[in-house]
Design a protein around this motif. Structure first.
Motif, short mmCIF file in Angstrom:
data_model
loop_
_atom_site.label_atom_id
_atom_site.label_comp_id
_atom_site.label_asym_id
_atom_site.label_seq_id
_atom_site.Cartn_x
_atom_site.Cartn_y
_atom_site.Cartn_z
N SER A 150 0.83 -1.20 0.00
CA SER A 150 0.00 0.00 0.00
C SER A 150 0.87 1.26 0.00
O SER A 150 2.08 1.21 0.23
N GLU A 152 0.02 3.89 2.05
CA GLU A 152 -0.35 4.63 3.26
C GLU A 152 0.92 5.02 4.05
O GLU A 152 1.71 4.15 4.41
N ARG A 157 -3.64 6.31 10.16
CA ARG A 157 -4.64 5.75 9.24
C ARG A 157 -4.31 4.31 8.85
O ARG A 157 -5.00 3.71 8.02
N ARG A 159 -3.68 0.26 8.70
CA ARG A 159 -4.40 -0.97 9.04
C ARG A 159 -3.37 -2.03 9.43
O ARG A 159 -2.54 -2.43 8.61
N ALA A 180 -2.66 2.83 15.63
CA ALA A 180 -3.10 2.70 14.24
C ALA A 180 -4.62 2.80 14.15
O ALA A 180 -5.34 2.71 15.15
N ALA A 181 -5.10 2.99 12.93
CA ALA A 181 -6.54 3.15 12.73
C ALA A 181 -7.31 1.88 13.07
O ALA A 181 -8.42 1.93 13.60
N SER A 182 -6.74 0.72 12.75
CA SER A 182 -7.44 -0.54 13.01
C SER A 182 -6.44 -1.67 13.19
O SER A 182 -5.31 -1.61 12.70
N ARG A 184 -6.58 -5.90 12.91
CA ARG A 184 -7.36 -7.10 12.57
C ARG A 184 -6.54 -8.33 12.95
O ARG A 184 -5.35 -8.40 12.67
N GLU A 195 -0.93 -10.27 3.34
CA GLU A 195 -1.78 -9.09 3.41
C GLU A 195 -0.96 -7.82 3.17
O GLU A 195 -1.41 -6.90 2.48
N THR A 200 -3.49 -5.07 1.25
CA THR A 200 -4.77 -5.08 1.97
C THR A 200 -4.60 -4.82 3.46
O THR A 200 -5.57 -4.75 4.21
N ALA A 201 -3.35 -4.71 3.90
CA ALA A 201 -3.01 -4.24 5.24
C ALA A 201 -1.69 -3.49 5.09
O ALA A 201 -0.95 -3.68 4.12
N ASP A 202 -1.40 -2.63 6.06
CA ASP A 202 -0.22 -1.78 5.95
C ASP A 202 0.96 -2.26 6.80
O ASP A 202 2.11 -1.92 6.51
#
Length: 269
Positions: A150, A152, A157, A159, A180-182, A184, A195, A200-202
């Motif tokens: 990514s 980002e 922000r 992930r 971090a923002a999220s 998972r 990922e 799809t993830a940072d």
């Protein structure tokens, strides 16, 4: 690093996946290793298949595999090329039957991870990469789709992905500090690395020392090939030839753009 090498490693990983799924579809026993880590017949059968296949294709190259007797790869630190194998990454997820496990094969040349394959038996998806060639997601129908990390750059922000089964107090503190923002949760270090590689993830962080070199090598090659960065949680490249097979300082796998900010939040910079 040419594509035929990645194709060879992928073919071996897929063969191991067939053995793993044969066990996955029926009842099986769970044993505990000395470190109280679970192991199943699927781990051992896949390990044996992969090691035999790699030994045939790469004669004389040491194979550092999780379920092998360490005597079989004694002296690997002085070999020019080394193969690192996790035959079933995410055994706890395999036991839980949630599908979040993978086969991982990595190649070390000199000090660097130069090729890596992560294959998910349940979905049939694979991720392959070599830093001087590129990174791809290999679809179930065989198509190779180029992947890239990514873009980002703002940690606020970002992930993150983190372990589903290994939630230590140190990891919880690290995740809270990162802000971090999220976050998972996901099983298998290999799937978390994938990922990052496909954007799809940072970032993926593990504070260690639960992971081993065979958890890192394939991810290292894959994510680096996709434009990302892999170090320990102090910002040091993974020393695959060091005295210990454990990643005692954990793993930090990112898109590269949030790496330094994460090290700062983790207290390194």
């Amino acid at each position: 690093m040419d594509r035929p090498l990645l194709e060879t490693l992928l073919a071996v990983a897929r063969s191991a996946a067939e053995v793993i799924l044969e066990v996955y579809d029926r009842a099986f026993d769970v044993e505990l290793k000395r470190a109280r880590e679970p192991v199943t017949v699927a781990d051992r059968r896949a390990n044996a298949l992969i090691c035999a296949a790699l030994a045939s294709r790469f004669p004389g190259v040491p194979i550092v595999a999780e379920e092998s007797d360490p005597e079989t790869f004694r002296g690997f630190r002085s070999a020019p090329r080394v193969l690192f194998v996790d035959p079933l990454d995410g055994t706890r997820e395999f036991i839980a039957r949630n599908g979040e496990f993978a086969v991982m094969i990595g190649v070390l040349d000199g000090a660097g991870a130069v090729a890596g394959v992560v294959h998910a038996p349940v979905t049939g998806m694979s991720w392959v990469g070599a830093p001087d060639t590129g990174a791809w997601r290999v679809e179930g129908d065989g198509r190779w789709v180029p992947v890239r990390v990514s873009r980002e750059s703002d940690l606020g922000r970002a992930r993150l992905v983190a372990s589903r089964s290994h939630r230590s107090a140190s990891l919880q503190r690290a995740l809270a500090a990162l802000g971090a923002a999220s976050v998972r949760t996901l099983g298998s270090a290999g799937l978390k690395g994938a990922e990052i590689a496909q954007g799809t993830a940072d970032a993926y962080v593990d504070t260690g020392p639960g992971t081993k070199r065979w958890d890192a090598c394939a991810i290292d090659a894959l994510v680096t090939a996709a434009g990302g960065r892999v170090t320990d949680t102090r910002g040091t490249p993974i020393d695959y030839r060091g005295p210990d097979l454990a990643n005692r300082r954990g793993l930090l796998v990112t898109n590269g753009l949030v790496h330094d900010a994460m090290l700062t939040r983790l207290g390194v910079r």
